[in-house]
Design a protein around this motif. Structure first.
Motif, short mmCIF file in Angstrom:
data_model
loop_
_atom_site.label_atom_id
_atom_site.label_comp_id
_atom_site.label_asym_id
_atom_site.label_seq_id
_atom_site.Cartn_x
_atom_site.Cartn_y
_atom_site.Cartn_z
N ASP A 191 -19.92 -8.64 4.95
CA ASP A 191 -19.51 -7.24 5.07
C ASP A 191 -19.36 -6.88 6.55
O ASP A 191 -20.11 -6.07 7.10
CB ASP A 191 -20.58 -6.36 4.39
N TYR A 192 -18.35 -7.48 7.22
CA TYR A 192 -18.22 -7.37 8.67
C TYR A 192 -17.80 -5.98 9.15
O TYR A 192 -17.90 -5.68 10.33
CB TYR A 192 -17.29 -8.46 9.21
N SER A 193 -17.35 -5.13 8.23
CA SER A 193 -17.03 -3.77 8.67
C SER A 193 -18.08 -2.78 8.20
O SER A 193 -17.94 -1.57 8.42
CB SER A 193 -15.65 -3.37 8.13
#
Ligand code: CU
Length: 341
Positions: free
Chosen positions: A303-305
């Motif tokens: 979940d890089y954002s």
């Protein structure tokens, strides 16, 4: 009903809880931290002491409370298995595994009279990236039958699509390990069901994933978030990552250490993760002031954002040890942890 006394009771409890938070007040200082070494730096006596301590841990009764864990060795594997969906491809991946490996090291010392430090296996010393079919890595001292962890499993040709959904080629074993201290019946992998220890050496993965250039790339990262991302990279066999070297080079398709959840069923897991932790420690040493106070990366896998971990994010390893913050675990000699390299 005596409401005033009930309230008094509650407020007394709250005061007690505020006065003595379990995570900081009870942390002892770290004196004479054990110094971790690469496996081939250990003397014969030290190697034997470590291997004996692992076998000893497997004779002590489980206390994790997880069904299927029979002994203290299984306890660690079972906790990793339970938490697998939350501890990989997240910002705290390397720190969770640091705490986990250190807790295992502590169990060997406190419960099995081991006096040494957790050793590690630097696979980049063994890999031959220019020669994908080389089997040199599997002749490394860690795989020796005597004073080592034993070698490959018996060859099993059949691999069903269920066992091998990614269609990984080149497996040379897959069955029970043939020699060493962890052959059955001397040793069993009890969790999740009773089985032998399996290995499935895959030379091309070992040689490409343990490439010293990849280690250098990880060490060159400028901040924690990019470091954490580089050490795991993406879950793909087209793009190598150093975390996958020990797991899939040694465990392949059918081996214990190649199974994402149950990889700590292979005692070599702790030497593989010991090396990843050594890489992390080396990276921290390059700018210790900053890197004892810096974390990042997603709380939820990939979940890089989304939301990132912060220094007060808590690591939970079930009943193996108390919760600890990322801040506490960044320092290997801070008291919550006590070891060095
Ligand atoms: Cu893991």
């Amino acid at each position: 009903m005596h409401l005033p006394s009930l309230f008094l009771g509650v407020s007394a409890l709250l005061t007690a809880a505020t006065a003595a938070p379990a995570t900081t007040a009870s942390v002892p200082k770290c004196r004479n931290p054990p110094k971790r070494q690469e496996w081939r730096q250990l003397s014969q006596t030290q190697k034997k002491a470590y291997l004996d301590a692992v076998l000893c841990l497997a004779t002590k009764k489980a206390k994790s409370g997880i069904a299927g864990a029979v002994n203290r060795f299984d306890d660690h594997q079972a906790v990793h298995s339970n938490q697998t969906p939350n501890i990989h491809w997240v910002g705290h991946f390397i720190i969770w595994h640091r705490y986990f490996t250190a807790t295992y090291e502590k169990a060997l010392r406190n419960e099995c009279a081991y006096t040494g430090a957790q050793p590690y296996w630097d696979w980049s010393l063994d890999a031959e990236p220019q020669n994908p079919t080389s089997t040199r890595a599997f002749d490394s001292e860690v795989f020796q039958p005597y004073l080592g962890f034993g070698g490959n499993g018996h060859f099993i040709a059949e691999r069903t699509p269920e066992q091998n959904p990614l269609n990984i080629t080149g497996g040379t074993g897959g069955g029970c390990v043939k020699n060493g201290p962890f052959v059955t019946p001397a040793f069993y992998v009890n969790y999740p069901t009773k089985d032998c220890l399996r290995r499935d050496f895959i030379p091309w993965i070992m040689n490409s994933f343990a490439d010293p250039k990849l280690v250098q790339n990880v060490l060159n990262q400028s901040d924690y978030t990019s470091f954490a991302r580089a050490i795991e990279n993406i879950p793909s066999f087209d793009e190598p990552n150093i975390h996958g070297s020990g797991h899939f080079g040694v465990g392949g398709v059918l081996g214990t250490i190649g199974n994402a959840a149950n990889s700590p069923g292979d005692p070599l897991f702790y030497l593989h993760h010991g090396n990843l932790d050594h890489v992390f420690w080396q990276w921290q040493q390059k700018d210790l002031t900053t890197r004892l106070n810096q974390v990042g990366g997603p709380i939820i896998p990939f979940d890089y954002s989304g939301q990132n971990v912060t220094l007060d994010f808590e690591i939970n390893i079930g009943k193996l040890a108390g919760n600890a913050t990322l801040k506490d675990l960044l320092n290997t000699t801070g008291g919550t942890l006590c070891y060095t390299y």
